[in-house]
Design an enzyme around this catalytic site. Structure first.
Site, PDB file in Angstrom:
ATOM      1  N   LYS A  11       0.835  -1.203   0.000  1.00 28.10           N
ATOM      2  CA  LYS A  11       0.000   0.000   0.000  1.00 28.10           C
ATOM      3  C   LYS A  11       0.873   1.258   0.000  1.00 28.10           C
ATOM      4  CE  LYS A  11      -3.541  -2.379   2.813  1.00 28.10           C
ATOM      5  NZ  LYS A  11      -4.445  -2.212   3.988  1.00 28.10           N
ATOM      6  N   TYR A  51     -12.271  -2.434  -2.637  1.00 31.45           N
ATOM      7  CA  TYR A  51     -12.708  -2.547  -1.241  1.00 31.45           C
ATOM      8  C   TYR A  51     -14.230  -2.571  -1.114  1.00 31.45           C
ATOM      9  CZ  TYR A  51      -8.034  -2.019   0.824  1.00 31.45           C
ATOM     10  OH  TYR A  51      -6.734  -2.218   1.236  1.00 31.45           O
ATOM     11  N   PHE A  59     -14.997   3.247   8.326  1.00 28.41           N
ATOM     12  CA  PHE A  59     -13.621   3.530   7.879  1.00 28.41           C
ATOM     13  C   PHE A  59     -13.481   3.551   6.360  1.00 28.41           C
ATOM     14  CE2 PHE A  59     -13.919  -1.072   8.691  1.00 28.41           C
ATOM     15  CZ  PHE A  59     -13.470  -1.606   7.484  1.00 28.41           C
ATOM     16  N   ARG A  87      -1.502 -14.505   3.720  1.00 29.19           N
ATOM     17  CA  ARG A  87      -2.210 -13.892   4.853  1.00 29.19           C
ATOM     18  C   ARG A  87      -1.425 -14.139   6.154  1.00 29.19           C
ATOM     19  NH1 ARG A  87      -6.807 -10.587   4.379  1.00 29.19           N
ATOM     20  NH2 ARG A  87      -7.767 -11.616   6.166  1.00 29.19           N
ATOM     21  N   THR A  93      -5.129  -8.029  10.736  1.00 33.22           N
ATOM     22  CA  THR A  93      -5.430  -6.672  10.237  1.00 33.22           C
ATOM     23  C   THR A  93      -4.879  -5.584  11.161  1.00 33.22           C
ATOM     24  OG1 THR A  93      -7.464  -7.611   9.328  1.00 33.22           O
ATOM     25  CG2 THR A  93      -7.302  -5.204   9.408  1.00 33.22           C
ATOM     26  N   ARG A 104       3.002  -7.149   9.425  1.00 38.10           N
ATOM     27  CA  ARG A 104       2.321  -6.076  10.153  1.00 38.10           C
ATOM     28  C   ARG A 104       2.825  -5.955  11.590  1.00 38.10           C
ATOM     29  NH1 ARG A 104      -3.645  -7.477   7.639  1.00 38.10           N
ATOM     30  NH2 ARG A 104      -3.606  -6.003   5.886  1.00 38.10           N
ATOM     31  N   ASN A 114      -1.485  -0.342   7.630  1.00 40.71           N
ATOM     32  CA  ASN A 114      -0.938  -1.673   7.897  1.00 40.71           C
ATOM     33  C   ASN A 114      -0.181  -2.285   6.713  1.00 40.71           C
ATOM     34  OD1 ASN A 114      -3.076  -2.384   6.315  1.00 40.71           O
ATOM     35  ND2 ASN A 114      -4.212  -3.486   7.892  1.00 40.71           N
ATOM     36  N   HIS A 117      -1.890  -5.476   1.564  1.00 45.14           N
ATOM     37  CA  HIS A 117      -3.173  -6.147   1.343  1.00 45.14           C
ATOM     38  C   HIS A 117      -2.907  -7.550   0.814  1.00 45.14           C
ATOM     39  CE1 HIS A 117      -7.245  -7.040  -0.048  1.00 45.14           C
ATOM     40  NE2 HIS A 117      -6.660  -7.530  -1.128  1.00 45.14           N
ATOM     41  N   GLU A 128     -10.269  -9.690  -7.233  1.00 46.91           N
ATOM     42  CA  GLU A 128      -9.342  -8.576  -7.044  1.00 46.91           C
ATOM     43  C   GLU A 128      -8.241  -8.564  -8.111  1.00 46.91           C
ATOM     44  OE1 GLU A 128      -9.935  -8.685  -2.183  1.00 46.91           O
ATOM     45  OE2 GLU A 128      -7.983  -9.173  -3.049  1.00 46.91           O
TER      46      GLU A 128
END
Ligand code: DAT
Ligand code: MG
Length: 152
Positions: A11, A51, A59, A87, A93, A104, A114, A117, A128
């Site tokens: 990100k 998203y 948020f 993941r 998260t 993270r 964070n 993704h 995605e």
């Protein structure tokens, strides 16, 4: 298990902090293969699509604003069980809840910044990836797959 493809994003906070190499390195060290990669800045429309599951949440607007705020690095990562495996490498998260050793936990402080993704399942990975890549963006890593990863 099966060979899977998943969407990973470094990100804008990761690009801005110079952590792209660190993040890519962790994925590569696990043995995952990059099969597509792009430095780009998302517009609002694509960000809201990506998203979409979070539309309406408190948020959401901040998330879209953040993800469009600067360049990101989009990757398609391939490997055995890569969706869950990535993941796991990324961590929970909220960085405060992420397992030590995860990206993270090691590198981020807050849920809103964070760094990474990762798609959360087969359907979201497919959905995605189609937002970020076209068919001819992908390269074959079949040779590396067979040499380094695939258990015969
Ligand atoms: P993940 O990125 O771990 O899949 P998610 O899909 O639930 O998490 O949420 C997408 C992103 O939205 C997440 O990486 C950061 C942001 N986010 C989620 N929950 C949030 C919250 N309670 N406050 C602020 N940002 C949040
Ligand atoms: Mg998610």
């Amino acid at each position: 298990m099966a060979i899977e493809r998943t969407l990973i994003l470094c990100k804008p906070d990761a690009v801005s902090r110079g952590l792209v190499g660190e993040i890519v390195s962790r994925l590569e060290r696990r043995g995952y293969l990059l099969v597509a990669m792009k430095l780009m800045q998302l517009d609002g429309e694509r960000a809201r699509k990506h998203y979409g599951e979070h539309a309406g949440k408190p948020f959401f607007d901040g998330l879209v604003e953040f993800i469009t705020s600067g360049p990101l690095v989009a990757m398609c990562v391939e490997g055995e069980g890569a969706i869950d495996g990535c993941r796991q490498l990324i961590g929970a998260t909220n960085p405060l809840a992420a397992a030590p050793g995860s990206i993270r936990a090691d590198l981020a402080q807050t849920i809103g910044r964070n760094l990474v993704h990762g798609s959360d399942g087969k359907e979201s990975a497919e959905r995605e990836l189609a937002i970020f890549f076209r068919d001819n963006d992908y390269v074959s890593r079949r040779h590396d797959l067979e040499r380094w990863i695939y258990e015969k």
